[in-house]
Design a protein around this motif. Structure first.
Motif, PDB file in Angstrom:
ATOM      1  N   CYS A 166      -4.036  -8.311 -15.242  1.00 22.18           N
ATOM      2  CA  CYS A 166      -3.924  -7.484 -14.033  1.00 22.18           C
ATOM      3  C   CYS A 166      -3.884  -6.009 -14.439  1.00 22.18           C
ATOM      4  CB  CYS A 166      -2.670  -7.882 -13.252  1.00 22.18           C
ATOM      5  SG  CYS A 166      -2.624  -7.265 -11.560  1.00 22.18           S
ATOM      6  N   THR A 167      -4.938  -5.588 -15.127  1.00 26.52           N
ATOM      7  CA  THR A 167      -4.998  -4.263 -15.749  1.00 26.52           C
ATOM      8  C   THR A 167      -5.267  -3.175 -14.706  1.00 26.52           C
ATOM      9  OG1 THR A 167      -7.295  -4.776 -16.250  1.00 26.52           O
ATOM     10  CG2 THR A 167      -5.699  -5.124 -18.001  1.00 26.52           C
ATOM     11  N   PRO A 168      -4.975  -1.912 -15.052  1.00 29.71           N
ATOM     12  CA  PRO A 168      -5.159  -0.837 -14.069  1.00 29.71           C
ATOM     13  C   PRO A 168      -6.576  -0.768 -13.511  1.00 29.71           C
ATOM     14  CG  PRO A 168      -3.848  -0.048 -15.914  1.00 29.71           C
ATOM     15  CD  PRO A 168      -4.328  -1.417 -16.289  1.00 29.71           C
ATOM     16  N   LYS A 169      -7.564  -0.946 -14.377  1.00 30.73           N
ATOM     17  CA  LYS A 169      -8.951  -0.914 -13.926  1.00 30.73           C
ATOM     18  C   LYS A 169      -9.598  -2.279 -14.175  1.00 30.73           C
ATOM     19  CE  LYS A 169      -9.536   4.037 -14.844  1.00 30.73           C
ATOM     20  NZ  LYS A 169     -10.312   5.072 -15.589  1.00 30.73           N
ATOM     21  N   SER A 170     -10.434  -2.697 -13.265  1.00 27.80           N
ATOM     22  CA  SER A 170     -11.177  -3.957 -13.377  1.00 27.80           C
ATOM     23  C   SER A 170     -10.276  -5.141 -13.711  1.00 27.80           C
ATOM     24  CB  SER A 170     -12.278  -3.831 -14.450  1.00 27.80           C
ATOM     25  OG  SER A 170     -13.155  -2.763 -14.145  1.00 27.80           O
ATOM     26  N   PRO A 171      -9.300  -5.464 -12.850  1.00 32.51           N
ATOM     27  CA  PRO A 171      -8.437  -6.628 -13.113  1.00 32.51           C
ATOM     28  C   PRO A 171      -9.266  -7.913 -13.198  1.00 32.51           C
ATOM     29  CG  PRO A 171      -8.205  -5.873 -10.837  1.00 32.51           C
ATOM     30  CD  PRO A 171      -8.985  -4.825 -11.559  1.00 32.51           C
ATOM     31  N   ALA A 172      -8.877  -8.777 -14.144  1.00 35.04           N
ATOM     32  CA  ALA A 172      -9.609 -10.032 -14.369  1.00 35.04           C
ATOM     33  C   ALA A 172      -9.047 -11.121 -13.465  1.00 35.04           C
ATOM     34  CB  ALA A 172      -9.524 -10.431 -15.835  1.00 35.04           C
ATOM     35  N   CYS A 173      -9.272 -10.976 -12.168  1.00 32.69           N
ATOM     36  CA  CYS A 173      -8.671 -11.888 -11.196  1.00 32.69           C
ATOM     37  C   CYS A 173      -9.091 -13.340 -11.428  1.00 32.69           C
ATOM     38  CB  CYS A 173      -9.051 -11.460  -9.778  1.00 32.69           C
ATOM     39  SG  CYS A 173      -8.417  -9.823  -9.323  1.00 32.69           S
ATOM     40  N   GLY A 174     -10.289 -13.561 -11.964  1.00 31.64           N
ATOM     41  CA  GLY A 174     -10.794 -14.910 -12.135  1.00 31.64           C
ATOM     42  C   GLY A 174      -9.998 -15.756 -13.098  1.00 31.64           C
ATOM     43  N   ILE A 175      -9.244 -15.124 -14.007  1.00 28.94           N
ATOM     44  CA  ILE A 175      -8.452 -15.896 -14.970  1.00 28.94           C
ATOM     45  C   ILE A 175      -6.952 -15.716 -14.750  1.00 28.94           C
ATOM     46  CG2 ILE A 175     -10.267 -15.876 -16.732  1.00 28.94           C
ATOM     47  CD1 ILE A 175      -8.710 -13.643 -18.152  1.00 28.94           C
ATOM     48  N   CYS A 176      -6.588 -15.129 -13.619  1.00 31.36           N
ATOM     49  CA  CYS A 176      -5.167 -14.863 -13.357  1.00 31.36           C
ATOM     50  C   CYS A 176      -4.479 -16.112 -12.831  1.00 31.36           C
ATOM     51  CB  CYS A 176      -5.029 -13.726 -12.341  1.00 31.36           C
ATOM     52  SG  CYS A 176      -3.312 -13.357 -11.905  1.00 31.36           S
ATOM     53  N   PRO A 177      -3.331 -16.478 -13.379  1.00 32.83           N
ATOM     54  CA  PRO A 177      -2.616 -17.674 -12.900  1.00 32.83           C
ATOM     55  C   PRO A 177      -2.088 -17.523 -11.478  1.00 32.83           C
ATOM     56  CG  PRO A 177      -1.242 -16.446 -14.434  1.00 32.83           C
ATOM     57  CD  PRO A 177      -2.602 -15.815 -14.484  1.00 32.83           C
ATOM     58  N   HIS A 223       0.811  -1.219   0.000  1.00 33.88           N
ATOM     59  CA  HIS A 223       0.000   0.000   0.000  1.00 33.88           C
ATOM     60  C   HIS A 223       0.846   1.273   0.000  1.00 33.88           C
ATOM     61  CE1 HIS A 223      -4.150  -1.697   0.779  1.00 33.88           C
ATOM     62  NE2 HIS A 223      -3.363  -2.767   0.841  1.00 33.88           N
ATOM     63  N   ASP A 224       2.154   1.155   0.159  1.00 32.83           N
ATOM     64  CA  ASP A 224       3.002   2.347   0.057  1.00 32.83           C
ATOM     65  C   ASP A 224       2.882   2.906  -1.349  1.00 32.83           C
ATOM     66  OD1 ASP A 224       3.838   1.850   2.632  1.00 32.83           O
ATOM     67  OD2 ASP A 224       5.649   0.765   2.010  1.00 32.83           O
ATOM     68  N   PRO A 225       2.694   4.221  -1.499  1.00 32.55           N
ATOM     69  CA  PRO A 225       2.434   4.774  -2.834  1.00 32.55           C
ATOM     70  C   PRO A 225       3.688   4.872  -3.695  1.00 32.55           C
ATOM     71  CG  PRO A 225       2.453   6.538  -1.208  1.00 32.55           C
ATOM     72  CD  PRO A 225       2.565   5.242  -0.441  1.00 32.55           C
ATOM     73  N   LEU A 226       3.460   4.776  -5.005  1.00 26.49           N
ATOM     74  CA  LEU A 226       4.499   5.089  -5.977  1.00 26.49           C
ATOM     75  C   LEU A 226       4.645   6.604  -6.051  1.00 26.49           C
ATOM     76  CD1 LEU A 226       3.414   2.596  -8.778  1.00 26.49           C
ATOM     77  CD2 LEU A 226       5.622   2.570  -7.612  1.00 26.49           C
ATOM     78  N   PRO A 227       5.828   7.109  -6.409  1.00 26.07           N
ATOM     79  CA  PRO A 227       7.038   6.359  -6.801  1.00 26.07           C
ATOM     80  C   PRO A 227       7.909   5.893  -5.641  1.00 26.07           C
ATOM     81  CG  PRO A 227       7.425   8.694  -7.081  1.00 26.07           C
ATOM     82  CD  PRO A 227       5.986   8.570  -6.620  1.00 26.07           C
ATOM     83  N   GLY A 228       7.546   6.256  -4.404  1.00 22.68           N
ATOM     84  CA  GLY A 228       8.394   5.905  -3.271  1.00 22.68           C
ATOM     85  C   GLY A 228       8.549   4.415  -3.058  1.00 22.68           C
ATOM     86  N   SER A 229       7.560   3.630  -3.492  1.00 23.59           N
ATOM     87  CA  SER A 229       7.609   2.183  -3.267  1.00 23.59           C
ATOM     88  C   SER A 229       8.378   1.425  -4.342  1.00 23.59           C
ATOM     89  CB  SER A 229       6.181   1.628  -3.188  1.00 23.59           C
ATOM     90  OG  SER A 229       5.473   1.878  -4.397  1.00 23.59           O
ATOM     91  N   LYS A 230       8.909   2.120  -5.342  1.00 19.19           N
ATOM     92  CA  LYS A 230       9.621   1.442  -6.435  1.00 19.19           C
ATOM     93  C   LYS A 230      10.737   0.509  -5.947  1.00 19.19           C
ATOM     94  CE  LYS A 230       8.888   4.540 -10.388  1.00 19.19           C
ATOM     95  NZ  LYS A 230       8.580   3.550 -11.423  1.00 19.19           N
ATOM     96  N   PRO A 231      11.627   0.945  -5.037  1.00 14.96           N
ATOM     97  CA  PRO A 231      12.695   0.032  -4.603  1.00 14.96           C
ATOM     98  C   PRO A 231      12.151  -1.264  -4.001  1.00 14.96           C
ATOM     99  CG  PRO A 231      13.218   2.279  -3.960  1.00 14.96           C
ATOM    100  CD  PRO A 231      11.799   2.295  -4.450  1.00 14.96           C
ATOM    101  N   ALA A 252      -7.028  -5.389  -4.329  1.00 20.95           N
ATOM    102  CA  ALA A 252      -6.258  -5.442  -5.578  1.00 20.95           C
ATOM    103  C   ALA A 252      -6.598  -4.288  -6.517  1.00 20.95           C
ATOM    104  CB  ALA A 252      -6.481  -6.781  -6.279  1.00 20.95           C
ATOM    105  N   ALA A 253      -7.882  -4.013  -6.707  1.00 21.46           N
ATOM    106  CA  ALA A 253      -8.289  -3.018  -7.702  1.00 21.46           C
ATOM    107  C   ALA A 253      -7.805  -1.615  -7.368  1.00 21.46           C
ATOM    108  CB  ALA A 253      -9.813  -3.025  -7.863  1.00 21.46           C
ATOM    109  N   GLU A 254      -7.504  -1.343  -6.104  1.00 17.37           N
ATOM    110  CA  GLU A 254      -7.082   0.013  -5.720  1.00 17.37           C
ATOM    111  C   GLU A 254      -5.566   0.164  -5.678  1.00 17.37           C
ATOM    112  OE1 GLU A 254      -7.284   0.125  -0.919  1.00 17.37           O
ATOM    113  OE2 GLU A 254      -9.162  -0.449  -1.913  1.00 17.37           O
TER     114      GLU A 254
END
Length: 351
Positions: free
Chosen positions: A201-212, A163-171, A225-227
């Protein structure tokens, strides 16, 4: 998560990628790769430079044109600067095009036309930073390097519920991506994570049901996940203003300038104009009764919005003013102009 669990994640990703990999003009498919087809480092490098801050959809046609006209790095190195800049027009971030030529010439002259095959070696090339070096080393040479683009950041943030925001969470996200990077098939793994972010795992409405990765995704289990990933709010962009002067001589030639190599739109053709600021000073290239066409260009750069007033006048029978030149009617191609200058031309033409 233990090391063997990281291996399970990579195994699931690669199995998914073997079936669902995107078909991209610069990519060697997983089946071809397993059959022994080796990626062309030139095509991988070219695609990665083009894809910097640009979408796959926008890049495809440019990639086809470049590789048709300059099929090898040696061909690109021998190209005229203005031809390359003209083909690049519309892709934006024109320093990339200048570095593209510098890099092609360095690879050709200093490396015999062969790209370095390590991350450190690739970092010595113009226009190649840590991300691009990792991507080329991984995809072209199957080095176990960690590739972190926006898609990978999103997958890592969601999978680990960061939940740490980007760009600070990049490392932190990079460290997590590194833990998942396998020694076997690292190039395919890197492309698998990017494909997962682009298609599932798209920015909006990720298709979690078909994610490996669904069974172990901490963001999905937590309902967050969506947020994710969270981002630090950006400051609003300022607006700058300016003037563009469109003039033709008696033979239909166009009065133009070649912008300095350094700076915004460096090395590109453009219309003579003023500075771009909050209160620009008119700066016509010659004395005339300049006519404001009554419409303005609106264009957004990375750091500011631009409003550009377009003025026009016939050019008197004089030599081109210092720093400017005439582009003959038969040599002028609107497609060679950067987008903001082409917008000015379109307004002039429609006027």
């Amino acid at each position: 998560m233990q090391k063997n669990e990281h291996k399970v994640v990579s195994t699931a990703l690669l199995a998914w990628y073997d079936v669902h990999a995107r078909e991209l003009p610069w990519r060697v498919s997983p089946s071809d790769r397993q059959a022994g087809v080796v990626p062309d480092p030139y095509r991988v490098w070219l695609s990665e430079i083009m894809l910097q801050q640009t979408t796959v959809a926008a890049v495809k046609d440019y990639f086809h044109r470049f590789t048709s006209r300059w099929p090898t790095v040696q061909d690109l190195a021998a190209a005229r600067d203005e031809d390359v800049m003209g083909e690049w027009a519309g892709l934006g971030y024109y320093a990339r095009a200048r570095n593209l030529l510098k890099c092609a010439r360095q690879v050709t002259q200093a490396h015999g036309g062969i790209f370095p095959d390590t991350h450190d070696g690739l970092l010595t090339l113009p226009g190649v930073g840590p991300y691009t070096a990792a991507a080329i080393a991984s995809i072209a040479f199957d080095r176990s390097e960690t590739v972190l683009d926006g898609n990978v950041e999103r997958v890592m943030a969601r999978f680990h519920d960061i939940h740490d925001p980007l760009p600070g969470s990049k490392p932190r996200l990079r460290d997590l991506a590194e833990e998942h990077t396998p020694l076997a098939r690292p190039g395919d793994h890197a492309q698998a994570v990017m494909d997962l972010g682009a298609t599932v795992c798209t920015p909006k409405s990720p298709a979690c049901g078909i994610c490996p990765l669904m069974p172990d995704c901490q963001g999905r289990l937590a309902g967050t996940a969506a947020e994710l990933p969270k981002k630090t709010p950006k400051k609003p962009k300022p607006t700058r203003y300016g003037y563009a002067y469109v003039a033709r001589d008696a033979g239909g030639g166009w009065l133009m300038e070649r912008r300095p190599d350094k700076g915004l739109l460096g090395g590109m053709l453009g219309w003579p104009g003023s500075d771009w600021s909050e209160k620009p000073s008119p700066n016509p290239p010659f004395e005339a009764d300049w006519h404001d066409i009554g419409a303005e260009v609106r264009h957004t750069f990375t750091h500011f919005h631009l409003h550009l007033r377009v003025l026009t006048a016939p050019m008197p029978d004089i030599a081109a003013p210092a720093g400017l030149h005439i582009v003959a009617k038969h040599d002028f191609r609107p497609s060679d102009l950067p987008t903001v200058m082409r917008k000015a031309y379109d307004l002039w033409r429609d006027h």
